[in-house]
Design a protein around this motif. Structure first.
Motif, PDB file in Angstrom:
ATOM      1  N   GLY A  13      -1.303 -37.326  30.788  1.00  0.00           N
ATOM      2  CA  GLY A  13      -2.732 -37.147  30.570  1.00  0.00           C
ATOM      3  C   GLY A  13      -3.470 -37.945  31.597  1.00  0.00           C
ATOM      4  O   GLY A  13      -2.852 -38.603  32.423  1.00  0.00           O
ATOM      5  N   PRO A  14      -4.741 -37.942  31.601  1.00  0.00           N
ATOM      6  CA  PRO A  14      -5.586 -37.170  30.717  1.00  0.00           C
ATOM      7  C   PRO A  14      -5.683 -35.711  31.156  1.00  0.00           C
ATOM      8  O   PRO A  14      -5.313 -35.360  32.273  1.00  0.00           O
ATOM      9  CB  PRO A  14      -6.945 -37.856  30.866  1.00  0.00           C
ATOM     10  CG  PRO A  14      -6.952 -38.334  32.278  1.00  0.00           C
ATOM     11  CD  PRO A  14      -5.529 -38.749  32.546  1.00  0.00           C
ATOM     12  N   HIS A  73      -6.074 -36.333  25.799  1.00  0.00           N
ATOM     13  CA  HIS A  73      -4.653 -36.245  26.142  1.00  0.00           C
ATOM     14  C   HIS A  73      -4.031 -35.097  25.359  1.00  0.00           C
ATOM     15  O   HIS A  73      -4.155 -35.039  24.140  1.00  0.00           O
ATOM     16  CB  HIS A  73      -3.926 -37.561  25.827  1.00  0.00           C
ATOM     17  CG  HIS A  73      -4.446 -38.692  26.622  1.00  0.00           C
ATOM     18  ND1 HIS A  73      -3.965 -39.012  27.866  1.00  0.00           N
ATOM     19  CD2 HIS A  73      -5.444 -39.572  26.370  1.00  0.00           C
ATOM     20  CE1 HIS A  73      -4.628 -40.035  28.348  1.00  0.00           C
ATOM     21  NE2 HIS A  73      -5.531 -40.400  27.459  1.00  0.00           N
TER      22      HIS A  73
END
Length: 180
Positions: free
Chosen positions: A16-17, A152
């Motif tokens: 992530g993000p 995320h």
């Protein structure tokens, strides 16, 4: 211990993000949602995973630049909408009411309302692994964006943002692999 099917192992380490990557094909801008990103080093080098199945990939390959925009959690449903339709058939900026802001080093626009932006040039495309290596050229923060929580992706249609969990499986069902 509980056995987890190997086909779901990616949900344990999904990076992530989630980011929005804007491109420009020489005629109009487009944007795609990318959840597979990686920082390569401290010199603002990044990798994203995408390939010919994404309409934006042709612009990345031909024009060799893009902007990584980092949305806050308040943009989650817009981010999902962007990622579940094709720019081949849709002007995503019009459909989702996105504000295209002029970048300083590249042609593709920054996306208004996002927390931050990284203007990039494409260094290399590693075919067979669908990895695009990007070199950051400029970075911008928007202190006016109040929702600073990053999104995320877990990889199964759910998301986390600073510990909160968002179930969007119903919205993403068409994009999820069987059994997830």
């Amino acid at each position: 211990m509980e056995t987890l099917p190997l086909g779901r192992a990616f949900t344990l380490i999904e990076p992530g993000p989630v980011v929005l990557v804007s491109t420009h094909d020489g005629k109009r801008p487009n944007v795609m949602t990318i959840s597979w990103t990686m920082v390569l080093d401290f010199s603002a080098r990044f990798a994203i995973t995408t390939g010919p199945w994404n309409h934006s990939f042709a612009a990345l390959s031909d024009q060799r630049d893009c902007v990584i925009s980092i949305p806050g959690a308040g943009m989650l449903d817009t981010v999902i909408g962007i990622g579940t339709c094709s720019g081949r058939k849709t002007d995503k900026f019009a459909r989702f009411g996105l504000r295209a802001l002029r970048a300083s080093k590249v042609t593709p626009p920054l996306i208004g309302g996002c927390l931050a932006h990284i203007e990039c040039r494409v260094e290399e495309i590693i075919a067979g692994h669908d990895i695009v290596i990007l070199q950051g050229l400029a970075a911008h923060l928007d202190p006016g964006v109040s929702d600073r929580r990053l999104i995320h992706a877990v990889g199964d249609g759910t998301f986390t943002a600073d510990g909160e969990h968002f179930d969007r499986r119903a919205l993403m069902r068409a994009k999820l692999p069987e059994g997830v």
